[in-house]
Write an enzyme that holds these catalytic residues in place. Structure first.
Site, mmCIF file in Angstrom:
data_model
loop_
_atom_site.group_PDB
_atom_site.id
_atom_site.type_symbol
_atom_site.label_atom_id
_atom_site.label_comp_id
_atom_site.label_asym_id
_atom_site.label_seq_id
_atom_site.Cartn_x
_atom_site.Cartn_y
_atom_site.Cartn_z
ATOM 1 N N MET A 94 8.238 25.436 -1.406
ATOM 2 C CA MET A 94 7.430 24.459 -2.139
ATOM 3 C C MET A 94 8.283 23.648 -3.115
ATOM 4 O O MET A 94 8.154 22.425 -3.207
ATOM 5 C CB MET A 94 6.302 25.175 -2.885
ATOM 6 C CG MET A 94 5.313 24.246 -3.538
ATOM 7 S SD MET A 94 4.021 25.121 -4.419
ATOM 8 C CE MET A 94 3.097 25.870 -3.099
ATOM 9 N N LYS A 134 0.857 -1.208 0.000
ATOM 10 C CA LYS A 134 0.000 0.000 0.000
ATOM 11 C C LYS A 134 0.887 1.249 0.000
ATOM 12 O O LYS A 134 2.110 1.146 0.186
ATOM 13 C CB LYS A 134 -0.880 -0.021 1.237
ATOM 14 C CG LYS A 134 -0.099 0.050 2.542
ATOM 15 C CD LYS A 134 -0.938 -0.383 3.725
ATOM 16 C CE LYS A 134 -0.140 -0.182 5.011
ATOM 17 N NZ LYS A 134 -0.797 -0.789 6.171
ATOM 18 N N ARG A 182 -10.090 0.145 14.983
ATOM 19 C CA ARG A 182 -10.063 0.720 13.648
ATOM 20 C C ARG A 182 -11.169 -0.022 12.902
ATOM 21 O O ARG A 182 -12.306 -0.005 13.351
ATOM 22 C CB ARG A 182 -8.664 0.505 13.052
ATOM 23 C CG ARG A 182 -8.204 1.605 12.179
ATOM 24 C CD ARG A 182 -6.708 1.525 11.919
ATOM 25 N NE ARG A 182 -6.332 0.413 11.053
ATOM 26 C CZ ARG A 182 -5.128 0.311 10.486
ATOM 27 N NH1 ARG A 182 -4.219 1.227 10.679
ATOM 28 N NH2 ARG A 182 -4.830 -0.716 9.722
ATOM 29 N N TYR A 232 12.232 32.428 2.990
ATOM 30 C CA TYR A 232 10.991 32.971 3.562
ATOM 31 C C TYR A 232 11.085 33.127 5.069
ATOM 32 O O TYR A 232 11.615 32.256 5.758
ATOM 33 C CB TYR A 232 9.828 32.016 3.271
ATOM 34 C CG TYR A 232 9.395 31.979 1.841
ATOM 35 C CD1 TYR A 232 9.056 33.148 1.147
ATOM 36 C CD2 TYR A 232 9.301 30.760 1.183
ATOM 37 C CE1 TYR A 232 8.638 33.080 -0.167
ATOM 38 C CE2 TYR A 232 8.883 30.686 -0.137
ATOM 39 C CZ TYR A 232 8.552 31.856 -0.810
ATOM 40 O OH TYR A 232 8.147 31.792 -2.103
HETATM 41 C C1 PLP Z 1 0.045 -1.556 6.891
HETATM 42 C C2 PLP Z 1 -0.437 -2.767 7.473
HETATM 43 C C3 PLP Z 1 0.444 -3.813 7.764
HETATM 44 C C4 PLP Z 1 1.942 -3.684 7.642
HETATM 45 O O1 PLP Z 1 2.463 -2.958 8.736
HETATM 46 P P1 PLP Z 1 4.039 -2.760 8.915
HETATM 47 O O2 PLP Z 1 4.176 -2.169 10.276
HETATM 48 O O3 PLP Z 1 4.474 -1.835 7.850
HETATM 49 O O4 PLP Z 1 4.658 -4.086 8.778
HETATM 50 C C5 PLP Z 1 -0.108 -5.017 8.182
HETATM 51 N N1 PLP Z 1 -1.446 -5.154 8.340
HETATM 52 C C6 PLP Z 1 -2.308 -4.145 8.116
HETATM 53 C C7 PLP Z 1 -3.763 -4.360 8.326
HETATM 54 C C8 PLP Z 1 -1.847 -2.931 7.687
HETATM 55 O O5 PLP Z 1 -2.701 -1.930 7.462
#
Ligand code: PLP
Length: 381
Positions: free
Chosen positions: A322, A38, A136, A274
């Site tokens: 920027m 991801k 979550r 800046y």
């Molecule tokens: C991002 C994520 C992981 C990986 O986490 P790391 O700490 O980068 O190894 C595993 N499981 C879920 C559900 C995640 O969102």
């Protein structure tokens, strides 16, 4: 002088391969290895990493969103992909067409999927998420049991997996909260078993859990950050070292570079940038870099960080703009336009780590690599 673009990211394929094989050696042959790609593979480039992980031992890939799964499908037709994030009802058809496995926690999603399954004749693999203390995504024990029963009733859905996610495993050397979550997960698994609900794949391990606790591996692990050669935190590193396990050489795979756009001399007593936050105390040679917070080079690095030029540290003077950063090269001889500048990575015997960037920005290595602007060219080396 090199023919690279003004700013680029180098991804070491060998480092990625090394990390995947280390992870494999930790989990063994019988646990599915499902690296998380991801966030554009934590800034390392989704397709580059997906391909290398798939070629060198990953069994599955985890993504957050459907668009990431679709992108992977353009090069990898068969690797199982688990989408961890929410997929809207109107996108489910596309998810099924792309042969992804998905996480379900709403009845609306189940019903829509069942319809799609009925019209396409496909069996759709779903995973449920157990709430064990992260609050979550996910369902608590009682809700989960009811929900799993519902899934089981759907002819075209296959309840393939159940998982949970640790809230407090890399932020501390005290793993009691994580172990409590693991216990809750076991309780939930037992409850399901007692109710005759069989779920083949159980998974909960992120990088820290994968590296530290083999009892979290079950039959699949989902390491993210470690796949890119980064430790989840200092605490995880310390815990690993004090666990008596053999040393583990993760290889950071990413370097971030740019080139000098201008070199100039300015007098003592001049302000830089800046807000006039920096004032020279002596005659100063400045190098102007074509990089800024637009690129993901955090403004918090202003007056704090340094970059590497010719293997030497060049401190940032004034604020990160920027698109521009000014650095002091007074003490670095022979600095010329288009010389290479290392923002993250090594130069000579010096090295700027993702952890160092994280310290400067008040964040973590995860964020500082992931935020590197996606449109910056990634070059495999
Ligand atoms: C991002 C994520 C992981 C990986 O986490 P790391 O700490 O980068 O190894 C595993 N499981 C879920 C559900 C995640 O969102």
């Amino acid at each position: 002088m090199n023919k690279h673009p003004l700013t680029w990211v180098e991804i070491s394929e060998n480092a990625l391969k090394n990390n995947v094989s280390l992870l494999r050696s930790i989990v063994g042959e019988h646990v599915l290895l499902a690296p998380c790609v991801k966030g554009n593979a934590y800034g390392h480039d989704l397709l580059t990493c997906a391909k290398i992980f798939a070629d060198f031992g990953a069994d599955w890939l985890c993504v957050n969103a459907l668009f990431e799964a679709k992108k992977i499908r353009t090069i990898l037709k068969d690797i199982p992909i688990l989408v961890l994030g929410y997929i809207q009802l109107h996108e489910l058809q596309e998810a099924v067409e792309n042969n992804v496995k998905l996480v379900v926690y709403n009845t609306e999603t189940l019903e829509q999927l069942e319809k799609i399954g009925a019209t396409t004749g496909k069996e759709i693999d779903v995973h449920v998420k157990a709430e064990t203390g992260n609050n979550r995504q996910g369902l608590k024990k009682d809700e989960l049991v009811t929900f799993c029963k519902e899934v089981k009733k759907k002819k075209h859905l296959r309840l393939e997996g159940i998982y949970t996610h640790f809230a407090n495993i890399e932020d501390t050397t005290d793993h009691s909260y994580a172990m409590q979550q693991l216990q809750t997960f076991h309780d939930i698994l037992l409850e399901l078993e007692n109710k005759g609900i069989v779920i083949p794949i159980k998974h909960c391990a992120n990088s820290a859990a994968t590296l530290l606790f083999s009892e979290t591996h079950f039959n699949m692990v989902r390491p993210g950050i470690a796949s890119y050669g980064l430790w989840p935190s200092n605490e995880t590193y310390v815990s690993y070292l004090s666990s008596g396990k053999s040393p583990l050489m993760l290889s950071p795979a990413l370097a971030w570079k740019t080139k000098i756009a201008q070199v100039k001399e300015i007098d003592a007593g001049q302000f830089i940038g800046y807000g006039c936050t920096y004032k020279t105390t002596h005659q100063t040679r400045l190098a102007i870099l074509p990089i800024g917070y637009y690129d993901g080079y955090d403004r918090k690095l202003s007056n704090q960080a340094y970059v590497l030029i010719h293997g030497k540290r060049a401190p940032i003077r004034g604020r990160v703009c920027m698109n521009i950063v000014m650095v002091d090269v007074t003490d670095i001889p022979d600095v010329h336009i288009e010389d290479e500048v290392v923002l993250l990575g090594s130069s000579g015997s010096e090295r700027i780590t993702a952890e160092q960037l994280g310290n400067w920005t008040g964040s973590i290595n995860y964020e500082d690599v992931t935020r590197i602007r996606e449109s910056i060219l990634r070059i495999s080396v």
